[in-house]
Design a protein around this motif. Structure first.
Motif, PDB file in Angstrom:
ATOM      1  N   LEU A   1       7.431   2.535   8.322  1.00 55.57           N
ATOM      2  CA  LEU A   1       7.224   2.188   9.731  1.00 55.57           C
ATOM      3  C   LEU A   1       7.210   0.677   9.930  1.00 55.57           C
ATOM      4  O   LEU A   1       6.637   0.169  10.899  1.00 55.57           O
ATOM      5  CB  LEU A   1       5.923   2.816  10.240  1.00 55.57           C
TER       6      LEU A   1
ATOM      7  N   PRO B   1       4.617   7.127   4.299  1.00 55.47           N
ATOM      8  CA  PRO B   1       3.882   6.328   5.285  1.00 55.47           C
ATOM      9  C   PRO B   1       2.407   6.266   4.930  1.00 55.47           C
ATOM     10  O   PRO B   1       1.798   7.275   4.562  1.00 55.47           O
ATOM     11  CB  PRO B   1       4.119   7.092   6.596  1.00 55.47           C
TER      12      PRO B   1
ATOM     13  N   ASN C   1       2.576  11.976  11.350  1.00 58.79           N
ATOM     14  CA  ASN C   1       3.624  11.645  10.380  1.00 58.79           C
ATOM     15  C   ASN C   1       4.247  12.895   9.789  1.00 58.79           C
ATOM     16  O   ASN C   1       5.478  13.002   9.668  1.00 58.79           O
ATOM     17  CB  ASN C   1       3.046  10.769   9.266  1.00 58.79           C
TER      18      ASN C   1
ATOM     19  N   SER D   1       5.469   1.423  15.110  1.00 60.33           N
ATOM     20  CA  SER D   1       4.513   2.235  15.863  1.00 60.33           C
ATOM     21  C   SER D   1       4.434   1.811  17.324  1.00 60.33           C
ATOM     22  O   SER D   1       4.052   2.600  18.193  1.00 60.33           O
ATOM     23  CB  SER D   1       3.118   2.128  15.237  1.00 60.33           C
TER      24      SER D   1
ATOM     25  N   TYR E   1      -3.089  10.252  12.432  1.00 58.05           N
ATOM     26  CA  TYR E   1      -1.784   9.694  12.093  1.00 58.05           C
ATOM     27  C   TYR E   1      -1.097  10.475  10.982  1.00 58.05           C
ATOM     28  O   TYR E   1       0.129  10.607  10.989  1.00 58.05           O
ATOM     29  CB  TYR E   1      -1.914   8.217  11.719  1.00 58.05           C
TER      30      TYR E   1
ATOM     31  N   SER F   1       7.411   6.230  15.656  1.00 64.95           N
ATOM     32  CA  SER F   1       7.077   6.391  14.241  1.00 64.95           C
ATOM     33  C   SER F   1       7.694   7.665  13.678  1.00 64.95           C
ATOM     34  O   SER F   1       8.260   7.672  12.578  1.00 64.95           O
ATOM     35  CB  SER F   1       5.560   6.420  14.050  1.00 64.95           C
TER      36      SER F   1
END
Length: 333
Positions: A212, A282, A293, A218, A289, A266
């Motif tokens: 990312l 990531p 992801n 992001s 998150y 992302s």
């Protein structure tokens, strides 16, 4: 989450791994902001629930603290996880980083034994050389790593941030499973240098860290002043001055394409790496998150969408160096 073969030596991993670096400090400095141990461990557990059992750590992180945190998280469930760790940044007997590189035969064994203790395990699934030691032939380092495989302490081996020439020399000593490097829409030097071609030829996988763009993609970063005073990204040319604002325009273009697909920027960036056939790891220390992801594994991109995405940052376009001059010099080219 789907699984794929990492390399051609038999290791099978989920499509998306979890980078653990930010879960602890490095030499007293927080990485991407302050971490909370309980939340970090909860993130590792949630990742496992979603099929994300491929964890990436290193003895550098802390130093040693990150491996110990991972050990806490996996205790009692070691066999459910695939653990990758790295060595090569020398850590002395007082657990202090010397900031030298050490790939000597004796240090390889010493570092591995220490990582096994820190991780609370008797084997490491994937063991990487973190950076090439300029004073030790890579053949010597890989021979020592191969000995660890013979002893059953390591299952598969890899290298990080190395050139095609180094990859070829190492692979002749013992088959490599993976090469780890920074790789994202913002960082495609490994493609430009044809290293990805070398890996495909030899049956070695690319594991992409910072997929990312160290948080750039992001969209949360609007100004260089958004970083805490001690955030190491303040030292990276990509995040400085005029280059920062040029890159911000690229982020806006990525965001626009992501909005069309009703996904986050992302997630789109992760899906792009998956479409290229690589394994992104990531990093995050927060449950929400890791959920976002891993959801990227369900995103399918058409060739037209891939072309549009790559047209935003064509191969060869500079987005600024990814490290300061000192650290750029440590990358094998």
């Amino acid at each position: 989450m789907k699984t794929i073969s990492l390399g051609s030596q038999g290791l099978v991993v989920p499509q998306i791994g979890l980078g653990c670096m930010g879960m602890t400090s490095i030499a007293g400095a927080d990485i991407y902001g302050k971490a909370d141990e309980a939340e970090s461990i909860a993130t590792i557990h949630r990742s496992l629930e979603l099929g994300g059992n491929f964890l990436d750590t290193a003895d550098l992180y802390g130093p040693l603290l990150n491996e110990r945190l991972v050990a806490k998280a996996i205790k009692g469930y070691r066999n459910e996880y695939i653990i990758a760790t790295k060595f090569g940044f020398e850590v002395d007997d007082n657990e202090v980083l010397t900031w030298r590189f050490n790939g000597s035969r004796g240090y390889v064994k010493k570092a591995a034994e220490r990582s096994l203790r820190n991780l609370g395990t008797d084997y490491i699934d994937l063991y990487y050389l973190h950076r090439l030691d300029p004073n030790t032939p890579v053949e010597e380092t890989v021979e020592a790593m191969a000995d660890l495989v013979k002893e059953g302490k390591v299952r598969y081996i890899g290298l990080s941030e190395v050139s095609s020439a180094t990859i070829r020399k190492a692979h002749q000593i013992h088959p490599l499973t993976a090469v780890q490097t920074e790789y994202s829409l913002f960082e495609r030097d490994v493609e430009a240098a044809k290293i990805t071609d070398t890996l495909a030829e030899l049956g070695i996988s690319l594991v992409a860290y910072s997929p990312l763009g160290r948080g750039f993609i992001s969209g949360d970063i609007k100004s260089p002043d958004d970083f805490p005073a001690d955030d190491f990204r303040r030292q990276i040319p990509r995040f400085q001055g005029e280059q920062f604002y040029k890159n911000l325009e690229l982020v806006h273009a990525i965001n626009a394409l992501a909005a069309e697909k009703s996904v986050t920027a992302s997630q789109l960036a992760i899906a792009w790496i998956l479409a290229k056939g690589h394994v992104p790891i990531p990093g995050t220390k927060r449950v929400k998150y890791v959920e976002q992801n891993i959801a990227a594994s369900d995103i399918e991109l058409s060739q037209e969408e891939l072309d549009r995405l790559e047209a935003i940052i064509p191969l060869g376009v500079s987005t600024g160096d990814r490290y300061d001059a000192h650290n750029m010099a440590t990358i094998d080219k």
